[in-house]
Design an enzyme around this catalytic site. Structure first.
Site, mmCIF file in Angstrom:
data_model
loop_
_atom_site.group_PDB
_atom_site.id
_atom_site.type_symbol
_atom_site.label_atom_id
_atom_site.label_comp_id
_atom_site.label_asym_id
_atom_site.label_seq_id
_atom_site.Cartn_x
_atom_site.Cartn_y
_atom_site.Cartn_z
ATOM 1 N N HIS A 186 -41.044 -32.556 37.198
ATOM 2 C CA HIS A 186 -41.891 -30.924 36.204
ATOM 3 C C HIS A 186 -41.111 -30.348 34.997
ATOM 4 O O HIS A 186 -41.882 -31.571 33.522
ATOM 5 C CB HIS A 186 -41.952 -30.146 36.819
ATOM 6 C CG HIS A 186 -42.121 -28.632 35.997
ATOM 7 N ND1 HIS A 186 -42.950 -27.938 35.115
ATOM 8 C CD2 HIS A 186 -40.844 -28.203 35.440
ATOM 9 C CE1 HIS A 186 -42.752 -26.988 34.686
ATOM 10 N NE2 HIS A 186 -41.495 -27.339 35.172
ATOM 11 N N HIS B 16 -40.976 -31.229 30.182
ATOM 12 C CA HIS B 16 -40.453 -30.015 29.338
ATOM 13 C C HIS B 16 -40.066 -31.346 27.890
ATOM 14 O O HIS B 16 -39.767 -30.441 26.999
ATOM 15 C CB HIS B 16 -39.249 -29.474 29.645
ATOM 16 C CG HIS B 16 -39.828 -28.029 30.337
ATOM 17 N ND1 HIS B 16 -40.037 -26.653 29.629
ATOM 18 C CD2 HIS B 16 -39.910 -27.438 31.529
ATOM 19 C CE1 HIS B 16 -40.610 -26.071 30.225
ATOM 20 N NE2 HIS B 16 -40.560 -26.677 31.759
ATOM 21 N N GLU C 155 -44.478 -22.515 29.045
ATOM 22 C CA GLU C 155 -45.247 -23.488 30.470
ATOM 23 C C GLU C 155 -45.867 -23.358 29.907
ATOM 24 O O GLU C 155 -46.587 -24.769 30.823
ATOM 25 C CB GLU C 155 -44.699 -22.467 31.981
ATOM 26 C CG GLU C 155 -43.245 -22.832 32.113
ATOM 27 C CD GLU C 155 -42.645 -23.209 32.624
ATOM 28 O OE1 GLU C 155 -42.791 -25.081 32.557
ATOM 29 O OE2 GLU C 155 -41.601 -24.009 32.645
ATOM 30 N N SER D 262 -47.375 -30.594 33.239
ATOM 31 C CA SER D 262 -46.812 -31.611 34.458
ATOM 32 C C SER D 262 -47.300 -31.594 35.924
ATOM 33 O O SER D 262 -47.221 -32.007 37.020
ATOM 34 C CB SER D 262 -45.875 -31.311 35.235
ATOM 35 O OG SER D 262 -45.536 -30.047 34.746
HETATM 36 CO CO CO Z 1 -40.491 -25.095 33.274
#
Ligand code: CO
Ligand code: PHE
Length: 297
Positions: free
Chosen positions: A149, A154, A195, A214
């Site tokens: 993730h 990111h 997010e 993700s």
């Molecule tokens: Co995150």
């Protein structure tokens, strides 16, 4: 996904109480025995097993197939440049590429870190990446952020200079919000942008939020499901809106471009925090009178 979302306190002792035992009785994952003062550890890439690299490849391949036509351009381009499909990446190598592009570096952390530590990293253009990888049984769903993730979701966005500047400002703004009792509001902003954010493109809606990028399921759901709302991004509306931590989001907020995200979050939030404290937060599935749910096609 991010520290402030699970540990609401800034206090390191409280954080360690959470490391020992979370409210649901389970233990926070990660080995915190070798951290430095900033919670940074060595990645110890040689300790990853062949099975772990194989699991990374499976995760990567599933997501890579879903990315075209769904992720925003900068994500697709940077992911390619990162060249991380063969196994768990070496943070140092990617960090060198990233720092050339936008001056951000990657630091390895054992898992979630206290809020103020997390924000200090962001404010200094350091992105904390968790070192451990989920177990095979957690292929589809993971409760705490792991290396897949944190890295896959990111890091690619940090190659965009405007987004990179925004995230640094967010870190500084969050340190300020802690003093103003505004962190719950700012956490909602992070959640619905960094997010779970969506962005317009000439070809249609695209994803830039790491929690979606993700995820094997939400990446399609967020773009096509009539069960969720898609609203134009509005800072104050976002900071009023509660979010889901155990299901797909019921509302997504859509930015026109990264300039909008940067510009709309630039003003001093102090008066906004005061205003919002006087209002009840909105449920995650709220559509207020006069609001438009953006059409899907
Ligand atoms: Co995150
Ligand atoms: N402008 C915000 C403030 O003054 C700080 C901030 C910047 C917050 C960017 C989020 C993102 O508090």
């Amino acid at each position: 996904m991010e520290a402030s979302l699970t540990t609401t306190d800034s206090n390191t002792d409280d954080f360690f109480a959470a490391v020992a035992e979370k409210s649901d009785g389970t233990v926070l994952r990660g080995d915190y025995s070798k951290i430095d003062a900033r919670y940074v550890v060595k990645q110890d890439w040689d300790a990853y097993t062949p099975e772990q690299h194989a699991l990374w490849r499976r995760l990567y391949q599933r997501q890579a197939k879903l990315i075209p036509g769904r992720a925003c351009d900068v994500f697709i381009e940077s992911l390619e440049a990162l060249n991380i499909g063969d196994g768990i990446p070496r943070f140092e190598e990617s960090s060198a590429l990233l720092s050339k592009a936008t001056g951000w570096t990657l630091v390895a952390v054992p898992g979630l870190v206290p809020d103020h530590i997390f924000f200090e990293h962001l404010a200094n253009r350091r992105f904390p990446v968790t070192v451990w990888l989920r177990d095979p049984e957690e292929f589809d769903y993971i409760v705490e952020p792991d290396v897949f993730h944190d890295f896959f979701g990111h890091v690619p966005l940090l190659f965009n200079p405007i987004f990179a500047d925004h995230l640094q400002d967010y870190g500084k703004g969050a340190l300020k919000a802690m003093k103003l009792d505004g962190l719950s509001m700012l956490a909602r902003l992070y959640w619905y942008t960094v997010e779970f954010g969506l962005i317009q493109s000439p070809e249609g809606l695209r994803v830039y939020g790491a929690g979606i990028l993700s995820s094997g399921g939400e990446i399609e759901h967020c773009l096509t499901s009539p069960a969720s709302l898609r609203l134009p991004f509005d800072v104050e509306r976002v900071m009023r809106t509660l979010y889901k931590i155990d299901s797909y989001q019921e509302t997504y907020f859509v930015i026109n471009d990264f300039e909008q995200l940067f510009n709309d979050t630039a003003p001093d939030f102090t008066p906004m925090y005061e205003r919002l404290k006087a209002l009840e937060p909105l449920a995650a599935n709220t559509l207020l009178p006069g609001e438009t749910n953006l059409p899907l096609k």
